[in-house]
Each structure stands twice: as C-alpha cells, then as structure tokens.
Design a protein around this motif. Structure first.
Motif, PDB file in Angstrom:
ATOM      1  N   UNK A 111       0.795  -1.223   0.000  1.00 50.55           N
ATOM      2  CA  UNK A 111       0.000   0.000   0.000  1.00 50.55           C
ATOM      3  C   UNK A 111       0.831   1.277   0.000  1.00 50.55           C
ATOM      4  N   UNK A 112       2.067   1.230   0.478  1.00 55.77           N
ATOM      5  CA  UNK A 112       2.858   2.456   0.604  1.00 55.77           C
ATOM      6  C   UNK A 112       3.015   3.210  -0.717  1.00 55.77           C
ATOM      7  N   UNK A 113       3.317   2.546  -1.858  1.00 53.82           N
ATOM      8  CA  UNK A 113       3.393   3.308  -3.116  1.00 53.82           C
ATOM      9  C   UNK A 113       2.058   3.932  -3.506  1.00 53.82           C
ATOM     10  N   UNK A 114       0.965   3.236  -3.218  1.00 53.97           N
ATOM     11  CA  UNK A 114      -0.368   3.784  -3.516  1.00 53.97           C
ATOM     12  C   UNK A 114      -0.607   5.039  -2.687  1.00 53.97           C
ATOM     13  N   UNK A 115      -0.276   4.958  -1.404  1.00 52.25           N
ATOM     14  CA  UNK A 115      -0.433   6.120  -0.534  1.00 52.25           C
ATOM     15  C   UNK A 115       0.443   7.267  -1.018  1.00 52.25           C
ATOM     16  N   UNK A 116       1.662   6.947  -1.467  1.00 46.50           N
ATOM     17  CA  UNK A 116       2.556   7.987  -1.972  1.00 46.50           C
ATOM     18  C   UNK A 116       1.962   8.746  -3.148  1.00 46.50           C
ATOM     19  N   UNK A 117       1.317   8.015  -4.055  1.00 42.29           N
ATOM     20  CA  UNK A 117       0.678   8.697  -5.196  1.00 42.29           C
ATOM     21  C   UNK A 117      -0.518   9.522  -4.741  1.00 42.29           C
ATOM     22  N   UNK A 118      -1.253   9.025  -3.753  1.00 46.28           N
ATOM     23  CA  UNK A 118      -2.401   9.783  -3.247  1.00 46.28           C
ATOM     24  C   UNK A 118      -1.964  11.060  -2.549  1.00 46.28           C
ATOM     25  N   UNK A 119      -0.790  11.036  -1.914  1.00 46.37           N
ATOM     26  CA  UNK A 119      -0.292  12.220  -1.221  1.00 46.37           C
ATOM     27  C   UNK A 119      -0.117  13.385  -2.187  1.00 46.37           C
ATOM     28  N   UNK A 120       0.270  13.083  -3.431  1.00 49.37           N
ATOM     29  CA  UNK A 120       0.452  14.129  -4.427  1.00 49.37           C
ATOM     30  C   UNK A 120      -0.870  14.667  -4.967  1.00 49.37           C
ATOM     31  N   UNK A 121      -1.996  14.044  -4.591  1.00 52.23           N
ATOM     32  CA  UNK A 121      -3.289  14.420  -5.168  1.00 52.23           C
ATOM     33  C   UNK A 121      -4.321  14.900  -4.142  1.00 52.23           C
ATOM     34  N   UNK A 122      -4.033  14.731  -2.857  1.00 52.42           N
ATOM     35  CA  UNK A 122      -5.025  15.098  -1.851  1.00 52.42           C
ATOM     36  C   UNK A 122      -4.307  15.604  -0.600  1.00 52.42           C
ATOM     37  N   UNK A 123      -5.076  16.141   0.335  1.00 54.72           N
ATOM     38  CA  UNK A 123      -4.508  16.639   1.579  1.00 54.72           C
ATOM     39  C   UNK A 123      -3.966  15.461   2.400  1.00 54.72           C
ATOM     40  N   UNK A 124      -2.668  15.476   2.719  1.00 53.45           N
ATOM     41  CA  UNK A 124      -2.075  14.331   3.420  1.00 53.45           C
ATOM     42  C   UNK A 124      -2.671  14.069   4.802  1.00 53.45           C
ATOM     43  N   UNK A 125      -3.325  15.065   5.388  1.00 58.54           N
ATOM     44  CA  UNK A 125      -3.782  14.866   6.759  1.00 58.54           C
ATOM     45  C   UNK A 125      -4.822  13.751   6.868  1.00 58.54           C
ATOM     46  N   UNK A 126      -5.633  13.560   5.812  1.00 59.30           N
ATOM     47  CA  UNK A 126      -6.644  12.511   5.876  1.00 59.30           C
ATOM     48  C   UNK A 126      -6.000  11.130   5.849  1.00 59.30           C
ATOM     49  N   UNK A 127      -4.968  10.965   5.038  1.00 61.35           N
ATOM     50  CA  UNK A 127      -4.257   9.697   4.990  1.00 61.35           C
ATOM     51  C   UNK A 127      -3.534   9.428   6.305  1.00 61.35           C
ATOM     52  N   UNK A 128      -2.864  10.466   6.839  1.00 62.79           N
ATOM     53  CA  UNK A 128      -2.126  10.289   8.087  1.00 62.79           C
ATOM     54  C   UNK A 128      -3.058   9.982   9.249  1.00 62.79           C
ATOM     55  N   UNK A 129      -4.190  10.685   9.323  1.00 55.93           N
ATOM     56  CA  UNK A 129      -5.141  10.437  10.403  1.00 55.93           C
ATOM     57  C   UNK A 129      -5.678   9.012  10.336  1.00 55.93           C
ATOM     58  N   UNK A 130      -6.000   8.550   9.126  1.00 58.98           N
ATOM     59  CA  UNK A 130      -6.460   7.173   8.973  1.00 58.98           C
ATOM     60  C   UNK A 130      -5.389   6.169   9.387  1.00 58.98           C
ATOM     61  N   UNK A 131      -4.137   6.454   9.024  1.00 54.49           N
ATOM     62  CA  UNK A 131      -3.048   5.567   9.410  1.00 54.49           C
ATOM     63  C   UNK A 131      -2.876   5.486  10.911  1.00 54.49           C
ATOM     64  N   UNK A 132      -2.908   6.644  11.579  1.00 53.60           N
ATOM     65  CA  UNK A 132      -2.775   6.643  13.037  1.00 53.60           C
ATOM     66  C   UNK A 132      -3.939   5.901  13.694  1.00 53.60           C
ATOM     67  N   UNK A 133      -5.145   6.085  13.172  1.00 57.27           N
ATOM     68  CA  UNK A 133      -6.308   5.406  13.745  1.00 57.27           C
ATOM     69  C   UNK A 133      -6.153   3.886  13.652  1.00 57.27           C
ATOM     70  N   UNK A 134      -5.674   3.411  12.502  1.00 53.28           N
ATOM     71  CA  UNK A 134      -5.466   1.968  12.347  1.00 53.28           C
ATOM     72  C   UNK A 134      -4.378   1.451  13.282  1.00 53.28           C
ATOM     73  N   UNK A 135      -3.308   2.216  13.455  1.00 52.25           N
ATOM     74  CA  UNK A 135      -2.239   1.800  14.366  1.00 52.25           C
ATOM     75  C   UNK A 135      -2.754   1.704  15.800  1.00 52.25           C
ATOM     76  N   UNK A 136      -3.515   2.712  16.228  1.00 54.39           N
ATOM     77  CA  UNK A 136      -4.048   2.706  17.594  1.00 54.39           C
ATOM     78  C   UNK A 136      -4.975   1.510  17.798  1.00 54.39           C
ATOM     79  N   UNK A 137      -5.892   1.304  16.851  1.00 59.62           N
ATOM     80  CA  UNK A 137      -6.849   0.207  16.983  1.00 59.62           C
ATOM     81  C   UNK A 137      -6.139  -1.146  16.987  1.00 59.62           C
ATOM     82  N   UNK A 138      -5.129  -1.296  16.134  1.00 59.72           N
ATOM     83  CA  UNK A 138      -4.398  -2.563  16.080  1.00 59.72           C
ATOM     84  C   UNK A 138      -3.676  -2.878  17.381  1.00 59.72           C
ATOM     85  N   UNK A 139      -3.047  -1.867  17.986  1.00 59.65           N
ATOM     86  CA  UNK A 139      -2.320  -2.105  19.236  1.00 59.65           C
ATOM     87  C   UNK A 139      -3.274  -2.388  20.398  1.00 59.65           C
TER      88      UNK A 139
END
Length: 491
Positions: A317-345
């Motif tokens: 997924x990392x390359x996909x996320x990298x391409x999305x970063x160039x097309x949208x506000x990174x904060x939504x991707x980062x917030x989703x990533x942090x939420x998944x990390x918290x829930x997983x732990x």
C-alpha cells in the motif's frame, strides 16, 4: 545535478542503505532472547543493545544534516555507510554484551551520518508535487524491511546464530556503497558554521533524559549512585534541553536548529507526529517478540512471521499512498493511518494470551499494516514540502532527530512499562528473569506474563493518539503555482 543521473536511480541506490538500517533494527528485536542467552545478559543490558544504538543514532543527526549541506550529501552518506558496514562486522564478533553495546554505538553513528542525506537528496531532487511518490517508495521499502528483517533474522538465529544478523549487513553494505557512489549525484554545497555549544547541549540533554527513563525501574526510581537519582537525571535532561532551545534562539550566527523551520506549521506538526510514530514502532516490537517466544514457545522465525501481514500490507500500500499524497490533503491519509495503528495495538493488547489462536493475532497485525502504510509518506511529504533547498539538510536532520528521539524514548519507556506491569501481575518477576530464554513457565505464569505484555502495548497506543490529533491541524498543501518557485530556487 549531472545529466547522466536522475532522481529515481539515485533514490533506488539510497534505499538500499535505508533498507539495511531498518532490517538491522527489526533483526535485533527478534534475536534479543538469543543474544541475552548467548552473552549472559539481563533485560536491562539487552535493551541497551537497542537503546545505545538509537541514542548514538539520534544525538548526531542535527549536525550530520549540516555536514551534508557543507560537504555534500553524497560524501557524508558514503562515509556513514562505510562506518555502519564495518561496525556491523564488529557487532558480529563481539564476545561480551559490553563489547556489543560499544559496537552498536559506532553503528548508530554511521546510521546518523546516512539518514539525513537520504531525505535531503529527495528534497533537493524531487519537486514538491512529486515527493509523495518518492516517499511512497520510501514507505514500501520500510514495509518490505519490516517483513524481511524479522524473517531473515529468525532464520539466521535458528540456523547460524545471532552473530549472523550483523554479518549479513557486510555484503549488503558493500553493494549499497558501490551503487550510491555511481548513481547519487553531486549536489551543490552550502557553507555552514557549526554550533558546537548546541551539539554539546543536545547530546547531554538527550543522554540524561533517556538514561534516567531507561534505568528508572532498575533503580526503583531512586538513587543511582551517591547524590545522583533517576529523577535528578531526568530533570537535568529536561533543563539542559530547555537551555539548548534557548541557545538556538539566542545564537545569531548559525544555530544547529534554525528555529525559523518551525514557522512552517506542517513542519512543526509533522515533527510531533513522527516522534509518536518512532516511539510506537520501537516500543511495540519487544513485548510482542517476548510474548511470542517466551509465553508461546515460538522459535525466532515463527515469532517473526507473526508480523508478516503488517509488512506485506504496508509494502503493497505504501506506493499507492505515496501517489495519493500528491493528489489530496495528506492529513486525511495520516489520520487514517494513526487510527489503524491505535486500533491494532489496543486489539492486540486485549487478546494476548498463551492459547489465543494465531489467526486471531494476525488480524490486528494486518490492521497495523494499513496504519503503517498510511503514516510515513504523508508525514515526510508534509514536513519537507515547503523547505527551501538551502535548509534541506537542517530540516531533514531535525525531522530524523525527532523520529529517533521518539524511538529512543519508546525503547526506554517500554522497558519501564513491561517491568511495571510484571510487578503487578507476577510479583517478584521482572523482564530480567523473563529474558533468559525460559519457555517452560507454569500455566498461571504464562497467563500473567501474556497479560503484562498485552497491557504494555497500551503505552505506544496512547502515544499514537497525540499523532492522530495533531495531523488534523495540517495546513492544505501549497498550491501547484508555488512549484515553479521551487524549481527556480533549486537551480
């Protein structure tokens, strides 16, 4: 930049070194029980095998970023890779835990020379609107390393011995050095003076703070020697770091950390967030590996394979996320990533027990993979997007120092947390007793040990909440019209 090279060949050659640094960290976590048994080390000494490396890695990053600006990122990177490779061989030949810790310090110094140069090259060779794709490659390499490191480490420990987790770096380092020498461009240098007082203050402050936290449980948060106590060391570290910040503001020549970097809101917030991510990634590994090998009786290879879903998902997924970063506000991707990390732990912490089905463990580990993929590229891109080329070294040095400082605190904090939870659930037992490779614990002890390791995972989860909150304050990306200014500035 010479016409015979482009940014992508240079980046591919640099990710080999980055890959090796990540593999080295994950391999050591898997091999920790074997290292403790082979060298007769207790948990505190073993944790210092990691912490000494991380501390030696973190402290010089500010100055090595400036060294890259002055002498060229290529030259400093090659020197660091040579140091890292040679010290890896030293680690393999170490016959005592003390010798291994010293070798790991030298290894950390080599890593500190390498890391800022890699981010500086990305910042100076990729325009802002293409850095997300480059950081996506960066993130995919991290995902692959997360899988390859533990699995290869487990196979090496099971088949050849823990020494080979370090020997494997030697051929990889040689290949990486040759490719970087041929493919990384020679970039313009900038003359800088060196803030010696700043270097000393940052080193002393970090050491006192981390050593105090690291040794807190060992000394029962009391006296270490004479008038020196754990709390006095921690307080000294905080005061010295405050003096360091004040010196950076007062120094009118050229401070080690140009505070004007923090005028950019995204740079400041990304540093806060990456500190939490560094804490969590380092802090979650040891409880999971100790649980798998001691409470479940898994071999190092089997324990490492528990992390396979996270690594595979993150790498894909990392390359996909990298391409999305160039097309949208990174904060939504980062917030989703942090939420998944918290829930997983939190999920993992709730289910750790000696008899939980393996497939139940793999589900939250997979969720960690989604989170890992969603964090790295958005944070790195947000931090570097608005940096002018002349401050690329300083900015990457600050960003990587923040990340590594988080990792150091994660290593120290998780050791204290594990001992604290074991003191509650298994009175009279601490991680020094658990770390000797004992796998025939009585059933009740296994239950209590698993519970303590699960509760320890709540510490990195809590720290990640801070990252989740701060990324929502990211400013929208700079408009594309500003990219032309970047091109003009970078010539």
């Amino acid at each position: 930049m010479p016409e015979r090279t482009g940014p992508w060949p240079a980046l591919w050659s640099l990710v080999i070194g980055f890959f090796m640094l990540l593999v080295d960290s994950t391999i050591v976590s898997v091999a920790m029980p074997a290292i403790m048994s082979g060298l007769g080390a207790d948990i505190t000494e073993a944790v210092w095998v990691t912490s000494a490396y991380l501390l030696a890695y973190a402290v010089p990053l500010l100055i090595t970023g400036r060294l890259g600006d002055r002498y060229g990122p290529k030259n400093v990177y090659l020197a660091g890779l040579a140091v890292f490779t040679a010290s890896s061989a030293w680690c393999g030949f170490a016959g005592t835990v003390e010798s291994l810790i010293v070798a790991r310090v030298v290894q950390g110094l080599g890593a500190a020379m390498m890391t800022p140069q890699t981010m500086a090259v990305i910042t100076r060779t990729f325009p802002p609107d293409r850095r997300g794709t480059a950081m996506g490659l960066w993130g995919s390499v991290a995902g692959v390393a997360t899988l390859v490191g533990p699995v290869v480490g487990g196979l090496l420990v099971d088949g050849l011995g823990w020494e080979w987790i370090f020997f494997i770096n030697v051929p990889v380092g040689v290949v990486g050095w040759v490719l970087a020498f041929r493919l990384v461009p020679v970039l313009p240098t900038h003359v800088h003076s060196f803030d010696v007082p700043g270097v000393i203050l940052s080193a002393v402050g970090l050491f006192c703070l981390v050593f105090g936290i690291q040794e807190g449980e060992t000394f029962d948060w009391g006296t270490i020697v004479g008038p020196v106590s754990v709390w006095s060391l921690v307080a000294t570290g905080l005061v010295v770091l405050a003096v360091f910040v004040a010196w950076q503001r007062w120094n009118r020549r050229e401070p080690l950390v140009p505070l004007r970097l923090f005028a950019d809101r995204n740079f400041s917030l990304a540093n806060v967030a990456i500190n939490g991510m560094g804490f969590a990634v380092t802090g979650m590994a040891l409880p999971l590996m100790l649980y798998a090998q001691l409470a479940r009786g898994f071999s190092p290879t089997q324990a490492a394979l528990l992390m396979a879903p996270m690594a595979v998902i993150s790498g894909v997924l990392a390359p996909v996320v990298g391409r999305l970063v160039d097309r949208m506000n990174p904060k939504y991707l980062a917030a989703g990533g942090f939420a998944c990390m918290i829930a997983g732990l939190v999920w993992l912490g709730a289910i750790l027990s000696p008899d939980v089905p393996v497939w139940s463990l793999l589900l939250p580990v997979a969720l960690l993979g989604f989170g890992n993929a969603g964090v790295w590229a958005p944070l790195s891109t947000s931090a570097t997007r608005n940096l002018p080329p002349a401050l690329a070294g300083a900015g990457s040095g600050v960003y990587n120092t923040t990340r590594q400082f988080g990792a150091v605190l994660g290593s120290a904090g998780i050791a204290a947390m594990m001992n604290a939870r074991l003191a509650v659930h298994v009175p009279g037992m601490d991680t020094a007793d658990a770390g000797g490779g004992e796998t025939d614990m009585p059933g009740p002890v296994r239950d209590a040990f698993s519970l303590a390791m699960g509760e320890s995972l709540l510490l990195p989860a809590t720290v990640l909440v801070v990252g989740f909150v701060v990324v929502w304050w990211f400013a929208a990306p700079t408009p594309r019209a500003a990219v032309a200014g970047w091109h003009a500035d970078s010539r």
